[in-house]
Design an enzyme around this catalytic site. Structure first.
Site, PDB file in Angstrom:
ATOM      1  N   MET A 161       0.687  -1.254   0.149  1.00 50.75           N
ATOM      2  CA  MET A 161      -0.124   0.031  -0.315  1.00 50.75           C
ATOM      3  C   MET A 161       1.090   1.712  -0.128  1.00 50.75           C
ATOM      4  O   MET A 161       1.038   1.841  -0.761  1.00 50.75           O
ATOM      5  CB  MET A 161      -0.474  -0.363   1.064  1.00 50.75           C
ATOM      6  CG  MET A 161      -2.070  -0.592   1.093  1.00 50.75           C
ATOM      7  SD  MET A 161      -2.744  -0.656   2.888  1.00 50.75           S
ATOM      8  CE  MET A 161      -4.263  -2.484   2.349  1.00 50.75           C
ATOM      9  N   GLY A 214       5.877   8.499  -1.539  1.00 46.39           N
ATOM     10  CA  GLY A 214       5.785   9.652  -1.296  1.00 46.39           C
ATOM     11  C   GLY A 214       4.274  10.229  -0.741  1.00 46.39           C
ATOM     12  O   GLY A 214       3.695  11.242  -0.075  1.00 46.39           O
ATOM     13  N   PHE A 222       8.516   0.824   2.784  1.00 46.03           N
ATOM     14  CA  PHE A 222       8.256   0.175   4.292  1.00 46.03           C
ATOM     15  C   PHE A 222       7.348  -1.106   3.849  1.00 46.03           C
ATOM     16  O   PHE A 222       6.107  -1.188   5.144  1.00 46.03           O
ATOM     17  CB  PHE A 222       7.828   1.560   5.200  1.00 46.03           C
ATOM     18  CG  PHE A 222       7.734   2.583   4.838  1.00 46.03           C
ATOM     19  CD1 PHE A 222       9.462   3.080   4.841  1.00 46.03           C
ATOM     20  CD2 PHE A 222       7.226   3.787   5.026  1.00 46.03           C
ATOM     21  CE1 PHE A 222      10.129   4.266   5.068  1.00 46.03           C
ATOM     22  CE2 PHE A 222       8.185   5.073   4.520  1.00 46.03           C
ATOM     23  CZ  PHE A 222      10.225   5.253   4.599  1.00 46.03           C
ATOM     24  N   THR A 258       6.702  -4.521   4.962  1.00 46.84           N
ATOM     25  CA  THR A 258       7.238  -5.913   5.976  1.00 46.84           C
ATOM     26  C   THR A 258       6.755  -7.111   4.881  1.00 46.84           C
ATOM     27  O   THR A 258       5.984  -7.457   4.574  1.00 46.84           O
ATOM     28  CB  THR A 258       5.752  -5.310   7.077  1.00 46.84           C
ATOM     29  OG1 THR A 258       6.071  -4.454   7.743  1.00 46.84           O
ATOM     30  CG2 THR A 258       6.608  -6.707   8.469  1.00 46.84           C
ATOM     31  N   PRO A 314      -9.876  -2.516   9.765  1.00 45.68           N
ATOM     32  CA  PRO A 314     -10.040  -2.575  11.186  1.00 45.68           C
ATOM     33  C   PRO A 314      -9.382  -3.715  11.556  1.00 45.68           C
ATOM     34  O   PRO A 314      -8.874  -3.713  12.870  1.00 45.68           O
ATOM     35  CB  PRO A 314     -11.658  -2.707  10.968  1.00 45.68           C
ATOM     36  CG  PRO A 314     -11.968  -1.914   9.946  1.00 45.68           C
ATOM     37  CD  PRO A 314     -10.801  -1.635   8.687  1.00 45.68           C
ATOM     38  N   GLU A 317      -6.923  -5.064  10.663  1.00 48.15           N
ATOM     39  CA  GLU A 317      -5.612  -4.970  10.599  1.00 48.15           C
ATOM     40  C   GLU A 317      -4.491  -4.186  12.361  1.00 48.15           C
ATOM     41  O   GLU A 317      -4.365  -3.772  12.564  1.00 48.15           O
ATOM     42  CB  GLU A 317      -5.442  -4.334   9.579  1.00 48.15           C
ATOM     43  CG  GLU A 317      -3.306  -3.614   9.396  1.00 48.15           C
ATOM     44  CD  GLU A 317      -2.659  -3.220   8.202  1.00 48.15           C
ATOM     45  OE1 GLU A 317      -1.173  -2.810   8.516  1.00 48.15           O
ATOM     46  OE2 GLU A 317      -3.241  -3.125   7.171  1.00 48.15           O
ATOM     47  N   ARG A 335      16.703  -4.983  41.668  1.00 52.23           N
ATOM     48  CA  ARG A 335      17.729  -3.864  41.426  1.00 52.23           C
ATOM     49  C   ARG A 335      17.551  -2.479  43.135  1.00 52.23           C
ATOM     50  O   ARG A 335      16.778  -2.521  43.104  1.00 52.23           O
ATOM     51  CB  ARG A 335      17.518  -2.875  40.467  1.00 52.23           C
ATOM     52  CG  ARG A 335      18.694  -1.722  39.939  1.00 52.23           C
ATOM     53  CD  ARG A 335      19.950  -2.778  39.695  1.00 52.23           C
ATOM     54  NE  ARG A 335      21.078  -1.210  39.399  1.00 52.23           N
ATOM     55  CZ  ARG A 335      21.830  -0.881  39.924  1.00 52.23           C
ATOM     56  NH1 ARG A 335      21.934  -0.690  41.031  1.00 52.23           N
ATOM     57  NH2 ARG A 335      22.341  -0.023  39.286  1.00 52.23           N
ATOM     58  N   GLU A 377      -2.015  10.346  14.197  1.00 43.53           N
ATOM     59  CA  GLU A 377      -2.713  11.259  13.759  1.00 43.53           C
ATOM     60  C   GLU A 377      -3.862  10.778  12.815  1.00 43.53           C
ATOM     61  O   GLU A 377      -5.146  11.995  12.641  1.00 43.53           O
ATOM     62  CB  GLU A 377      -1.697  12.883  12.666  1.00 43.53           C
ATOM     63  CG  GLU A 377      -0.768  12.808  13.563  1.00 43.53           C
ATOM     64  CD  GLU A 377       0.815  11.957  14.493  1.00 43.53           C
ATOM     65  OE1 GLU A 377       0.919  12.386  15.404  1.00 43.53           O
ATOM     66  OE2 GLU A 377       0.271  11.142  13.607  1.00 43.53           O
TER      67      GLU A 377
END
Length: 407
Positions: A153, A157, A184, A186, A268, A270, A296, A395
């Site tokens: 997909m 740009g 990008f 995968t 949805p 995904e 620790r 966003e």
């Protein structure tokens, strides 16, 4: 102090067992039944046997070996969406998918992205939108792991703007000629089959996109380098190029010019899968951080006993369990076929934001060790950052939610 590695250590596993034992005395999750929990145990055993011992090798090679895919297929873990007649398990209950996502995320975040794209993202398209001939052609290999899938997909740009695709598929006689590139992606470096979105009717805008199943062995298909990412070293992510790639109508998935609609219908799941993994990943590392804070010592006491750290951990566990409760509700809704795109958007953005905040505090609680790649908190922190970007940036998720509010 026991050093943490890429895989859960004995210390972290002990911490998780202690945490779960205490939690069992309080409120418990009620979305899973005995069948789901039995399945969970089989997934855990598979990961312990076939995946965990090789995680460092996957990180070095920036890819998961084909042997793992084949082993997962043999175990029946890749075909939960695929009908039995085509080699799948046809679970018909998304909660089984969620169990796989949770267990993968506990081990390694990159596993979820690679696995999820293949089994939870591409597979549903191929089940619901293909012809009988196409199902016979591709589904058995997807279920067995012999055909590794990616989805094309995102473009250099375009980012999250799926309606602005520049990859084209032009009619040529009774076939199509595809030109363009994706980035990008995968599983992109090793994928055998790519579900590709291309523009078929430029004058129609978003209504002129079509999906194609492209076998990467075709002439004109090529791959760029494995991309050097900030995190998720174990997954192979690449650029894909398509130059005068010729296909026929037998490669069209769904209806011509209806690709954007098909993507909106499938996104949805995904996004919900991402939310499931985000919460499980953050929760696992938080449990391990709690164990670290108990062991620790500084200034004569364990660091978890300091009021600031105690209060912080109280906040983080509350935060992650509240997020988990909402995601669980979405999982149940999706299992009933009732999850809306807006609910999935809320789950995706909130879980990824919560994950990043929780893991940032986990790094801080580890101190200097939290900035060392040999510690799981550091790797988890790096791995999680991308979840606010992919599957639609946060966003974009807020934009969708805002529109739903009438704004």
């Amino acid at each position: 102090m026991a050093k943490t590695t890429n895989a859960p250590s004995e210390v972290s596993i002990r911490g998780q067992e202690q945490f779960q034992a205490r939690k069992a005395q309080r409120m418990r999750r009620d979305i899973y039944n005995d069948d789901h929990e039995d399945f969970r145990e089989s997934v855990r055993e598979f990961l312990k046997r076939s995946v965990v011992p090789n995680l460092e090798t996957y990180a070095e090679n920036r890819s998961i070996s084909r042997e793992v895919w084949l082993a997962a297929g043999e175990q029946g873990l890749l075909g939960l969406e695929i009908p039995e007649e085509h080699g799948g398990g046809e679970a018909r209950d998304y909660r089984f998918n969620a169990v796989v996502g949770e267990e993968l995320a506990k081990v390694n975040a990159a596993l979820v992205s690679c696995w999820g794209i293949h089994a939870d993202t591409v597979a549903p398209y191929m089940v619901t939108l293909t012809s009988d001939e196409q199902k016979k052609r591709w589904l058995p290999g997807i279920a067995s792991g012999e055909i590794l899938c990616a989805i094309g997909m995102t473009e250099p740009g375009g980012g999250s703007d799926l309606a602005a695709l520049k990859t084209t598929a032009t009619r040529d006689g009774d076939g199509w000629v595809i030109n363009g590139s994706k980035t990008f992606i995968t599983n992109g470096y090793s994928a055998d089959l790519v579900l590709l979105a291309a523009r078929t009717s430029p004058e129609k805008g978003a209504r002129g996109i079509t999906l194609f199943a492209i076998e990467m062995s075709k002439e004109g298909c090529s791959r760029g380098r494995k991309l050097d990412k900030v995190g998720q070293d174990e997954s192979d992510t690449a650029e894909l190029f398509f130059e005068e790639v010729r296909v026929t109508d037998a490669e069209v998935v769904g209806e011509v010019d209806k690709g954007f609609i098909h993507m909106m219908q499938n996104l949805p799941q995904e996004r919900l899968g991402a939310a499931v993994a985000n919460v499980s990943h953050a929760k696992q590392i938080l449990i391990e951080t709690l164990q670290y804070a108990k062991e620790r010592r500084a200034f004569g006491q364990n660091i978890g006993a300091f009021q600031h750290n105690k209060f912080l951990l109280a906040e983080l566990f509350t935060q992650i369990e509240v997020a988990e409760a909402y995601v669980d509700k979405c999982v149940l809704a999706h299992s009933r076929g009732e999850l809306t795109a807006i609910e999935a958007a809320k789950a995706k953005w909130w879980s990824s934001q919560t994950q990043s905040e929780v893991l940032d505090h986990c790094v801080q609680l580890h101190g200097g060790y939290g900035f060392m790649n040999e510690y799981r908190a550091a790797r988890a922190w790096r791995d999680a950052r991308v979840t606010k970007i992919w599957a639609g940036s946060n966003e974009i998720m807020k934009e969708l939610i805002g529109r739903d509010l009438g704004l």
